[in-house]
Design a protein around this motif. Structure first.
Motif, mmCIF file in Angstrom:
data_model
loop_
_atom_site.group_PDB
_atom_site.id
_atom_site.type_symbol
_atom_site.label_atom_id
_atom_site.label_comp_id
_atom_site.label_asym_id
_atom_site.label_seq_id
_atom_site.Cartn_x
_atom_site.Cartn_y
_atom_site.Cartn_z
ATOM 1 N N PHE A 8 48.775 55.597 20.756
ATOM 2 C CA PHE A 8 47.621 54.866 21.221
ATOM 3 C C PHE A 8 46.266 55.508 20.551
ATOM 4 O O PHE A 8 46.332 56.606 20.251
ATOM 5 C CB PHE A 8 47.640 55.146 22.802
ATOM 6 N N GLU A 51 50.249 56.403 30.069
ATOM 7 C CA GLU A 51 50.672 56.388 28.796
ATOM 8 C C GLU A 51 52.204 56.149 28.500
ATOM 9 O O GLU A 51 52.571 55.065 27.647
ATOM 10 C CB GLU A 51 50.249 57.563 27.839
ATOM 11 N N TYR A 81 42.666 52.894 25.918
ATOM 12 C CA TYR A 81 43.520 53.137 24.681
ATOM 13 C C TYR A 81 44.518 52.308 24.344
ATOM 14 O O TYR A 81 45.141 51.392 25.282
ATOM 15 C CB TYR A 81 44.486 54.435 25.231
ATOM 16 N N ARG A 90 47.326 50.357 21.803
ATOM 17 C CA ARG A 90 48.565 50.632 21.096
ATOM 18 C C ARG A 90 48.477 50.177 19.662
ATOM 19 O O ARG A 90 47.868 49.443 19.244
ATOM 20 C CB ARG A 90 49.607 49.858 21.631
ATOM 21 N N GLY A 123 47.891 60.387 21.893
ATOM 22 C CA GLY A 123 46.819 59.467 22.531
ATOM 23 C C GLY A 123 45.481 60.141 22.254
ATOM 24 O O GLY A 123 44.505 59.239 22.840
#
Ligand SMILES: *[C@@H]1O[C@H](CO)[C@@H](O)[C@H](O)[C@H]1NC(C)=O
Ligand SMILES: *[C@@H]1O[C@H](CO)[C@@H](O)[C@H](O)[C@H]1NC(C)=O
Ligand SMILES: *[C@@H]1O[C@H](CO)[C@@H](O)[C@H](O)[C@H]1NC(C)=O
Ligand SMILES: *[C@@H]1O[C@H](CO)[C@@H](O)[C@H](O)[C@H]1NC(C)=O
Ligand SMILES: *[C@@H]1O[C@H](CO)[C@@H](O)[C@H](O)[C@H]1NC(C)=O
Ligand SMILES: *[C@@H]1O[C@H](CO)[C@@H](O)[C@H](O)[C@H]1NC(C)=O
Ligand SMILES: *[C@@H]1O[C@H](CO)[C@@H](O)[C@H](O)[C@H]1NC(C)=O
Ligand SMILES: *[C@@H]1O[C@H](CO)[C@@H](O)[C@H](O)[C@H]1NC(C)=O
Length: 824
Positions: A344, A368, A413, A415, A478
């Motif tokens: 992410f 997440e 966030y 992908r 992330g």
């Protein structure tokens, strides 16, 4: 015979009801016909028959409108089923049903489906809020039915737009077909769905605008829906209900939010006893970037409604990407490969995309993981969806309806393929490498001088710290994030060397000195190419290292606005830190107003232009720039004028250069100038954007009156300029404060409006003062209703009078104050 009977009946009804209908209630078995109305006890609303428009077709409807105002309908019972034979009769049945009959006693409309047990006695009442209710008349006032549950095209304050979860009732408003036809038009405005509530405006089933989901304080992307000095909007959620509503902050203003037959969602106000027509305060769906899915998948809409792909994406079909054109959207530079090390990347300042789903039972970290596991989950965020705590929100499928939203935007966030993450990481590494290479070059040079070695090792140590910081950040999963907006790449801030500056400024001789501010003196200079510059020689030492200092200055130099003085470069060498600005020949505002002869040049039109320019510059600093800068020392000597008398704010961002954290609310060192400092800043060191708003208000009053706030004196009292302005306001003679050299009576209303706005800005409590965005709107829209100002901050305190009022440059020196609050 058969035609006479109804006539007789009709007149009987007429006579019967004359007394009972002067009230706001209707009892069972009472009836009323056209010509009679119920009026709410506060005399605001009226319920009865009306006929919209004045065409030949006199269809009549049953509805609610404002009492004693030009016909403004807020609710219609039989919108799709008008009475065409111009006779209607309403009656409340013993069983609690309200029925509307036509001439032949056919039921045109009724409140069917309410069940009332026999031990209640129902009554119909028009409440003060404009809500028509059927309730129990006994001690138990239980409401069985209310018109607020079935709104037509209008939201009134306290009307709940949303869901009654227990009975599955979902309220929405729908436009009229035309201004004369209340039947169902094509536009609807609705809170949907109950899971991650968003506000949606549709045409038929097509989404036109969308704001949301709710993030705890506002609907994502919908700033004008949430912030106003006149009303506040709320999302309320509990186990039975989930709804959106707005509350009026001023009782003496009537207001309504309406979806117009042409699909505009608008907010109107009417000031009781003074308005003569409805004032359009705001049209909520006016930002072209809010047009649903304007920039396609993964495209983000920027101001001026230009589209750009999110970083990591490229236009699907490049030809579609004009500045204003519709776009086909964007695709990934690297395709996802579900399950194979996707990750992410964090994006800031976006309006959330459409189609959120809430996974209530996951913590932020699990969020997440959950998203990663689902191949179709393209993004996640932690959002306070119901206003009662952060929840995990995911987005399934391609992201659509994004908007760049620098102030108040959200973090999300998104992908990304492993290859993209790798390329971000290597771009970061490259940046560091470039710096190291340049350091190595410097090393070569410095080695010549042995004395410089110590300095060098210090730099390397700084670098290392920096790098460790970066890599530990990058290791967290992330935490990848695009460091820079690609718009800005390649920005170079010229670095001047000390010698150049000294030569340009004549070795900083006193003759070149043109001013003095809270952070140092300003000198005029001329570069060898004859370009004139103004150099600010900072007296203090920044707490930051040289590199951080440079970064900070570069950030500030990136702020470009026509109402800000342009920073051309800087010079940081040894003990010296100097900022090089463009030179403006007209000097500063304080050289024009006050008792100067030059003030005659400032006609009202010019003064108004200056006021609005300052407001625009300040708005940019507070909200529109990416840094959110609080000026902290706004005053007339910091407002420079160019050759066309356009105002330009100077000295902005300097508090930031000194490393004083702008987010922090409290400072021990107060930098500012008496007369312009807000009470909470002068006395407690608390500052916020609202302290700048206060200073702005003082400046506006000074521009209007041509007088200095703290040097103001009046034979009749010892108030300062603020106090004097306030006193005249209370006596309803605000324009007496106007500089007598301004002789333009035709601008009277605009002048009074500016005084009004200034008085709102200098109110004692920061929470009462409007934000700059509101101030700017107030100055710009003549029809916008303004609240009554409360007491100003300082009314009485004034600065000991100076004997010499003619001194121009040097007088400003004494105005600067830098004090330290006791007790570290
Ligand atoms: C009613 O008639 C007047 C005069 O003919 C016209 O100006 C006005 O716009 C009409 N009102 C509506 C709602 O059509
Ligand atoms: C209430 O009474 C009216 C007429 O008397 C009837 O039409 C209606 O169906 C009744 N409603 C209920 C819920 O019983
Ligand atoms: C009155 O209403 C009934 C039922 O809606 C309808 O059938 C009838 O035609 C109406 N009468 C007139 C004169 O409109
Ligand atoms: C009345 O209630 C019944 C059952 O709850 C429902 O099926 C029907 O649609 C309702 N009618 C109206 C007009 O709301
Ligand atoms: C009023 O009536 C409602 C519905 O029957 C009931 O739930 C409530 O307890 C009653 N309240 C009082 C004060 O009697
Ligand atoms: C927050 O509100 C939602 C919706 O009403 C509810 O389902 C949830 O349980 C609430 N959460 C907390 C922590 O109160
Ligand atoms: C409006 O005027 C009426 C009558 O003069 C007065 O009673 C009322 O208080 C006024 N309302 C407001 C909000 O000023
Ligand atoms: C969360 O909820 C989903 C479905 O609503 C369920 O399948 C899952 O087991 C729950 N997870 C936890 C940790 O409770």
């Amino acid at each position: 015979m058969s035609t006479i009977l109804p006539l007789i009946l009709c007149s009987l009804v007429f006579l019967n009801l004359q007394t009972s209908l002067s009230t706001d209630t209707l009892k069972p078995n009472e009836r009323f016909v056209d010509g009679f109305t119920l009026i709410s006890s506060n005399q605001r609303f009226e319920f009865g028959f009306f006929s919209p428009g004045n065409g030949s077709a006199r269809d009549i409807y049953l509805g609610i409108w404002y009492h004693n105002l030009p016909l403004t309908v807020v609710w219609v019972a039989n919108r799709n089923n008008p009475i065409r034979d111009s006779f209607g009769e309403v009656s409340l049945k013993e069983n609690g049903t309200l029925i509307l009959y036509n001439r032949s006693s056919g039921t045109v409309w009724s409140t069917d489906n309410i069940t009332i047990t026999s031990d209640f006695s129902p009554v119909l009442q028009l409440l003060e809020s404009g809500n028509l209710v059927i309730r129990d008349d006994g001690r138990n006032k239980t409401i069985f039915w209310e018109s607020f549950d079935f709104p037509t095209d209008t939201l009134l304050p306290d009307l709940k737009l949303g869901w009654k979860l227990d009975i599955g009732l979902n309220g929405f408003i729908r436009s009229w077909k035309s201004s004369e036809d209340p039947s169902e038009g094509e536009y609807t405005f609705i809170l949907e769905p109950p899971e991650a509530p968003q506000l949606v405006l549709r045409s038929g089933s097509r989404k036109l605008f969308r704001w949301g989901p709710f993030d705890g304080t506002s609907f994502s992307g919908g700033t004008s829906l949430t912030s106003s000095p006149l009303f506040q909007t709320l999302l309320v959620s509990n186990s039975e209900e989930l709804y959106f509503k707005y509350e009026m902050l001023d009782e003496s203003i009537l207001s309504r939010m309406v979806i117009s037959p042409t699909g505009l969602l608008q907010y109107f106000t009417w000031r009781v006893n003074s308005s003569t027509e409805w004032n359009l305060l705001v049209t909520f769906n006016s930002d072209p970037c809010d047009n649903y899915a304007k920039c396609g998948h993964y495209g983000s809409c920027y101001s001026l409604s230009s589209c750009k792909c999110l970083s990591g994406f490229t236009p699907d079909s490049p030809r579609d990407w004009g500045l204003f054109s519709y776009s086909g959207g964007c695709r990934r530079k690297y395709e996802l490969n579900c399950g194979h090390r996707d990750g992410f990347v964090k994006y800031n300042a976006l309006k959330f995309p459409d189609n959120p789903v809430v996974w209530e039972n996951y913590t932020s970290h699990e969020c997440e993981t959950v998203c990663l596991k689902k191949c179709s989950c393209m993004a996640y965020a932690n959002v306070n969806v119901y206003g009662n705590g952060s929840l995990c929100v995911g987005w399934i499928g391609d992201l659509v309806d994004l908007k760049n939203f620098p102030n108040g935007g959200e973090q999300i966030y998104i992908r990304m393929a492993h290859a993209e993450l790798k390329s971000i990481a290597s771009a970061k590494r490259k940046r560091v490498t470039v710096k190291i290479v340049s350091v190595a070059t410097v090393i070569g040079v410095l080695l010549v001088s042995a004395g410089a070695i110590w300095y060098l090792s210090w730099i390397v140590r700084q670098r290392r710290k920096d790098q460790i910081g970066r890599s530990s950040e990058a290791q967290q999963s992330g935490s990848f994030q695009y460091v820079e907006d690609n718009q800005d790449s390649g920005f170079q801030l010229p670095l001047f060397d000390l010698e150049t500056i000294f030569r340009a400024c004549n070795n900083f001789s006193d003759r070149n000195k043109i001013g003095q501010g809270g952070f140092g003196s300003v000198y005029k200079g001329e570069l060898s190419n004859r370009q004139e510059i103004a150099v600010k020689r900072l007296v203090e030492k920044s707490m930051q290292g040289v590199e951080e200092l440079k970064n900070e200055i570069i950030l500030i130099a990136k702020l470009q606005h026509r109402n800000l003085v342009k920073l051309l470069g800087c010079c940081i060498e040894g003990e010296e830190t100097m900022l090089v600005y463009e030179y403006l020949p007209n000097k500063s505002l304080n050289n024009f107003i006050y008792d100067k002869p030059t003030r005659k040049q400032l006609t009202w039109i010019k003064r108004y232009h200056i006021i609005k320019g300052i407001a625009r510059g300040l708005l940019y600093l507070h909200q529109d720039s990416r840094l959110r800068i609080i000026h902290r020392d706004l005053k007339t000597s910091n407002i420079l004028l160019d050759s066309e008398l356009n105002p330009k704010i100077s000295d902005f961002g300097i508090a930031r250069i000194f490393g004083t954290d702008q987010i922090q609310e409290m400072t021990k060192r107060i930098i500012g100038t008496y007369g312009y400092m807000s009470p909470e800043y002068a006395m407690n060191g608390h500052y916020s954007v609202k302290s700048d708003v206060y200073s702005f208000g003082v400046i506006v009053l000074e521009i209007i009156s041509g007088q200095k706030n703290w040097a103001f004196h009046h034979p009749d009292h010892d108030l300062n300029l603020l106090g004097h302005a306030r006193m005249l306001w209370n006596r309803r003679r605000p324009s007496e404060i106007l500089d007598p050299t301004v002789l333009e009576p035709s601008y009277g209303n605009q002048i009074i409006r500016c005084i009004h706005v200034a008085l709102l800005c200098v109110q004692q409590y920061p929470e009462d003062r409007p934000k700059m965005s509101t101030v700017y709107a107030m100055l710009s829209y003549e029809n916008m209703e303004l609240p009554e100002p409360k007491e100003p901050g300082f009314c009485r305190e004034s600065y000991p009078k100076k004997v010499d009022t003619s001194a121009s440059h040097s007088s400003t020196v004494n105005e600067v104050t830098m004090t330290t609050l006791g007790g570290r």
